[in-house]
Scaffold this active site. Structure first.
Site, PDB file in Angstrom:
ATOM      1  N   ASP A  34       0.857  -1.190   0.000  1.00 39.87           N
ATOM      2  CA  ASP A  34       0.000   0.000   0.000  1.00 39.87           C
ATOM      3  C   ASP A  34       0.897   1.246   0.000  1.00 39.87           C
ATOM      4  O   ASP A  34       2.112   1.139  -0.209  1.00 39.87           O
ATOM      5  CB  ASP A  34      -0.951  -0.037   1.213  1.00 39.87           C
ATOM      6  CG  ASP A  34      -2.198   0.813   0.997  1.00 39.87           C
ATOM      7  OD1 ASP A  34      -3.195   0.292   0.455  1.00 39.87           O
ATOM      8  OD2 ASP A  34      -2.177   2.015   1.336  1.00 39.87           O
ATOM      9  N   PRO A 106     -12.351  -0.054 -16.640  1.00 42.00           N
ATOM     10  CA  PRO A 106     -13.081   0.955 -15.868  1.00 42.00           C
ATOM     11  C   PRO A 106     -14.014   0.302 -14.857  1.00 42.00           C
ATOM     12  O   PRO A 106     -14.307   0.874 -13.812  1.00 42.00           O
ATOM     13  CB  PRO A 106     -13.906   1.700 -16.919  1.00 42.00           C
ATOM     14  CG  PRO A 106     -13.338   1.319 -18.242  1.00 42.00           C
ATOM     15  CD  PRO A 106     -12.662  -0.008 -18.070  1.00 42.00           C
ATOM     16  N   HIS A 135     -22.748   7.062  -6.649  1.00 43.66           N
ATOM     17  CA  HIS A 135     -21.723   6.358  -5.870  1.00 43.66           C
ATOM     18  C   HIS A 135     -21.736   6.751  -4.393  1.00 43.66           C
ATOM     19  O   HIS A 135     -22.320   7.766  -4.012  1.00 43.66           O
ATOM     20  CB  HIS A 135     -20.331   6.654  -6.437  1.00 43.66           C
ATOM     21  CG  HIS A 135     -19.982   5.843  -7.641  1.00 43.66           C
ATOM     22  ND1 HIS A 135     -20.397   6.188  -8.903  1.00 43.66           N
ATOM     23  CD2 HIS A 135     -19.272   4.695  -7.786  1.00 43.66           C
ATOM     24  CE1 HIS A 135     -19.946   5.291  -9.772  1.00 43.66           C
ATOM     25  NE2 HIS A 135     -19.269   4.372  -9.116  1.00 43.66           N
ATOM     26  N   LYS A 139     -15.928   8.363  -2.641  1.00 51.32           N
ATOM     27  CA  LYS A 139     -15.265   8.333  -3.949  1.00 51.32           C
ATOM     28  C   LYS A 139     -14.587   9.674  -4.231  1.00 51.32           C
ATOM     29  O   LYS A 139     -15.201  10.722  -4.036  1.00 51.32           O
ATOM     30  CB  LYS A 139     -16.296   7.997  -5.038  1.00 51.32           C
ATOM     31  CG  LYS A 139     -15.696   7.810  -6.417  1.00 51.32           C
ATOM     32  CD  LYS A 139     -16.683   7.164  -7.366  1.00 51.32           C
ATOM     33  CE  LYS A 139     -16.139   7.058  -8.777  1.00 51.32           C
ATOM     34  NZ  LYS A 139     -14.844   6.342  -8.831  1.00 51.32           N
ATOM     35  N   THR A 146     -16.256   4.639 -15.132  1.00 54.85           N
ATOM     36  CA  THR A 146     -17.229   3.871 -15.915  1.00 54.85           C
ATOM     37  C   THR A 146     -18.131   4.807 -16.719  1.00 54.85           C
ATOM     38  O   THR A 146     -18.393   4.562 -17.906  1.00 54.85           O
ATOM     39  CB  THR A 146     -18.095   3.018 -14.961  1.00 54.85           C
ATOM     40  OG1 THR A 146     -17.229   2.279 -14.110  1.00 54.85           O
ATOM     41  CG2 THR A 146     -19.000   2.073 -15.729  1.00 54.85           C
TER      42      THR A 146
HETATM   43  N1  LIG Z   1     -12.479  -1.023 -12.098  1.00 59.92           N
HETATM   44  C1  LIG Z   1     -13.384  -1.309 -11.171  1.00 59.92           C
HETATM   45  O1  LIG Z   1     -14.218  -2.251 -11.314  1.00 59.92           O
HETATM   46  C2  LIG Z   1     -13.414  -0.506  -9.915  1.00 59.92           C
HETATM   47  C3  LIG Z   1     -12.576   0.556  -9.793  1.00 59.92           C
HETATM   48  N2  LIG Z   1     -12.541   1.272  -8.640  1.00 59.92           N
HETATM   49  C4  LIG Z   1     -11.530   2.302  -8.585  1.00 59.92           C
HETATM   50  O2  LIG Z   1     -10.420   1.785  -7.849  1.00 59.92           O
HETATM   51  C5  LIG Z   1      -9.744   2.835  -7.182  1.00 59.92           C
HETATM   52  C6  LIG Z   1      -9.626   2.494  -5.723  1.00 59.92           C
HETATM   53  O3  LIG Z   1     -10.897   2.539  -5.126  1.00 59.92           O
HETATM   54  P1  LIG Z   1     -11.068   2.239  -3.563  1.00 59.92           P
HETATM   55  O4  LIG Z   1     -10.469   0.926  -3.247  1.00 59.92           O
HETATM   56  O5  LIG Z   1     -12.502   2.476  -3.255  1.00 59.92           O
HETATM   57  O6  LIG Z   1     -10.194   3.405  -2.924  1.00 59.92           O
HETATM   58  P2  LIG Z   1      -9.511   3.435  -1.477  1.00 59.92           P
HETATM   59  O7  LIG Z   1      -9.223   4.868  -1.198  1.00 59.92           O
HETATM   60  O8  LIG Z   1     -10.325   2.656  -0.500  1.00 59.92           O
HETATM   61  O9  LIG Z   1      -8.136   2.631  -1.673  1.00 59.92           O
HETATM   62  C7  LIG Z   1      -7.013   3.130  -2.302  1.00 59.92           C
HETATM   63  C8  LIG Z   1      -5.799   2.514  -1.613  1.00 59.92           C
HETATM   64  O10 LIG Z   1      -4.644   2.869  -2.375  1.00 59.92           O
HETATM   65  C9  LIG Z   1      -3.635   3.228  -1.442  1.00 59.92           C
HETATM   66  N3  LIG Z   1      -2.651   4.072  -2.109  1.00 59.92           N
HETATM   67  C10 LIG Z   1      -2.696   5.411  -2.340  1.00 59.92           C
HETATM   68  N4  LIG Z   1      -1.603   5.808  -2.998  1.00 59.92           N
HETATM   69  C11 LIG Z   1      -0.838   4.696  -3.194  1.00 59.92           C
HETATM   70  C12 LIG Z   1       0.405   4.459  -3.817  1.00 59.92           C
HETATM   71  N5  LIG Z   1       1.108   5.457  -4.371  1.00 59.92           N
HETATM   72  N6  LIG Z   1       0.888   3.195  -3.852  1.00 59.92           N
HETATM   73  C13 LIG Z   1       0.207   2.178  -3.284  1.00 59.92           C
HETATM   74  N7  LIG Z   1      -1.001   2.339  -2.668  1.00 59.92           N
HETATM   75  C14 LIG Z   1      -1.504   3.587  -2.642  1.00 59.92           C
HETATM   76  C15 LIG Z   1      -4.377   3.926  -0.313  1.00 59.92           C
HETATM   77  O11 LIG Z   1      -3.591   3.977   0.893  1.00 59.92           O
HETATM   78  C16 LIG Z   1      -5.596   3.033  -0.183  1.00 59.92           C
HETATM   79  O12 LIG Z   1      -5.359   1.950   0.702  1.00 59.92           O
HETATM   80  C17 LIG Z   1     -10.544   4.099  -7.513  1.00 59.92           C
HETATM   81  O13 LIG Z   1      -9.959   4.752  -8.604  1.00 59.92           O
HETATM   82  C18 LIG Z   1     -11.906   3.565  -7.875  1.00 59.92           C
HETATM   83  O14 LIG Z   1     -12.627   4.428  -8.708  1.00 59.92           O
HETATM   84  C19 LIG Z   1     -13.335   0.970  -7.590  1.00 59.92           C
HETATM   85  C20 LIG Z   1     -14.232  -0.053  -7.668  1.00 59.92           C
HETATM   86  C21 LIG Z   1     -14.346  -0.889  -8.842  1.00 59.92           C
HETATM   87  O1  LIG Z   2     -14.886   4.301  -6.775  1.00 65.69           O
HETATM   88  C1  LIG Z   2     -15.698   3.367  -6.953  1.00 65.69           C
HETATM   89  O2  LIG Z   2     -16.355   2.877  -6.026  1.00 65.69           O
HETATM   90  C2  LIG Z   2     -15.884   2.839  -8.310  1.00 65.69           C
HETATM   91  N1  LIG Z   2     -15.091   3.266  -9.252  1.00 65.69           N
HETATM   92  C3  LIG Z   2     -15.112   2.855 -10.607  1.00 65.69           C
HETATM   93  C4  LIG Z   2     -15.503   4.015 -11.489  1.00 65.69           C
HETATM   94  O3  LIG Z   2     -15.151   5.159 -11.188  1.00 65.69           O
HETATM   95  O4  LIG Z   2     -16.147   3.780 -12.510  1.00 65.69           O
HETATM   96  C5  LIG Z   2     -15.928   1.618 -10.837  1.00 65.69           C
HETATM   97  C6  LIG Z   2     -17.189   1.551 -10.023  1.00 65.69           C
HETATM   98  O5  LIG Z   2     -18.073   2.512 -10.494  1.00 65.69           O
HETATM   99  C7  LIG Z   2     -16.879   1.780  -8.548  1.00 65.69           C
END
Ligand SMILES: NC(=O)C1=CN([C@@H]2O[C@H](COP(=O)(O)OP(=O)(O)OC[C@H]3O[C@@H](n4cnc5c(N)ncnc54)[C@H](O)[C@@H]3O)[C@@H](O)[C@H]2O)C=CC1
Ligand SMILES: O=C(O)C1=N[C@H](C(=O)O)C[C@H](O)C1
Length: 250
Positions: A34, A106, A135, A139, A146
């Site tokens: 992390d 995404p 959301h 966020k 998406t």
């Molecule tokens: N593609 C998909 O299906 C989905 C994408 N997302 C995206 O995933 C990303 C993360 O979302 P969450 O887990 O909700 O966020 P979060 O804020 O809960 O987790 C992010 C983590 O990354 C860590 N972090 C920050 N900078 C870092 C670095 N330089 N190196 C390593 N770790 C670092 C933070 O300490 C934290 O633990 C967002 O961009 C979100 O939009 C979220 C849900 C689904």
């Molecule tokens: O931050 C989230 O939670 C999510 N991020 C992704 C996005 O920005 O599209 C995927 C999903 O919507 C959840």
């Protein structure tokens, strides 16, 4: 066994990925890192695929570092512009290992991937189209990755079909009409109690089509993440691939 390292492992998504990898019979967790941890420990010697779920401001540097270390990467973090994607393409072209791969999605939820696909199919048949994403309030980015992807896909499908711009006679707008992405209005709602939701609205005179996807729980993203890890581990996906639809028979 596929050796998987998770970057962003303490986050909402990363912690679910750690759990999913630990629960997968064909995978083994290598590193769970992390913010503040040294990513250079992740190498092809210990990791087949790294999974990156961090923050939009960190993801590009993380992925570039992992490429330079010879590691294939599955990325779920948002914040990818065409320019940033180009940087990944250039880095992959000069990568240390042959056939290195980066996969960016995404959204890993099948409901969202299908909603996006259905929106593309429907887009040529409707005069109006708008996207609403909803959301959780933690966020950090708006609109969602998406929603940006969906709006761009709708816009492309409309262009391909030779449609005119969406009708809109708004004379004054303090911001209520949302962000215009490629000519498509995108609206973002942040509400306690929500997780990740998207609605695509399309309209003609006298009719409306609504396409809606709801991720009520982050476990909805895990089958897609594990699928992407398996696809990269089996090989044959060298270079940059964007979108889980590329790994589905749609
Ligand atoms: N593609 C998909 O299906 C989905 C994408 N997302 C995206 O995933 C990303 C993360 O979302 P969450 O887990 O909700 O966020 P979060 O804020 O809960 O987790 C992010 C983590 O990354 C860590 N972090 C920050 N900078 C870092 C670095 N330089 N190196 C390593 N770790 C670092 C933070 O300490 C934290 O633990 C967002 O961009 C979100 O939009 C979220 C849900 C689904
Ligand atoms: O931050 C989230 O939670 C999510 N991020 C992704 C996005 O920005 O599209 C995927 C999903 O919507 C959840």
């Amino acid at each position: 066994m596929i050796r998987v390292s998770v970057v962003g492992a303490k986050g909402r998504m990363g912690s679910h990925v750690v759990e999913a990898v630990n629960g997968a019979e064909d995978m083994q967790l290598a590193f769970a890192l992390d913010a503040g941890d040294d990513l250079s420990v992740i190498t092809p010697g210990n990791t087949d695929v790294a999974v990156e779920f961090t923050v939009p401001s960190a993801t590009l540097d993380n992925v570039l570092a992992l490429i330079a270390q010879g590691v294939d990467v599955v990325v779920g973090t948002t914040g990818w512009t065409d320019e940033r994607l180009d940087q990944i393409g250039v880095a992959l072209a000069g990568a240390p290992r042959a056939n290195q791969a980066v996969f960016i999605a995404p959204n890993f939820a099948i409901s969202a991937v299908l909603a996006d696909h259905f929106a593309k199919l429907a887009a040529p048949y409707f005069e109006s189209a708008e996207v609403v994403e909803l959301h959780h309030p933690n966020k950090v980015d708006a609109p969602s990755g998406t929603a940006l992807h969906t709006a761009q896909a709708i816009a492309q499908a409309r262009r391909d079909a030779g449609l005119a711009p969406v009708p809109d006679n708004t004379q004054t707008d303090g911001g209520s009409r949302g962000q215009v992405v490629d000519g498509i209005h995108v609206h973002a709602v942040r509400l306690r109690g929500l997780n990740a939701h998207e609605e695509v609205l399309m309209g003609n005179a006298g009719e409306q089509l609504t396409i809606r996807a709801d991720s009520f729980d982050r476990i909805s993203f895990m089958p897609g993440v594990l699928l992407a890890v398996r696809k990269l581990a089996e090989g044959g996906h060298a270079g940059l691939t964007v979108g889980l639809d590329r790994f589905l028979d749609l």
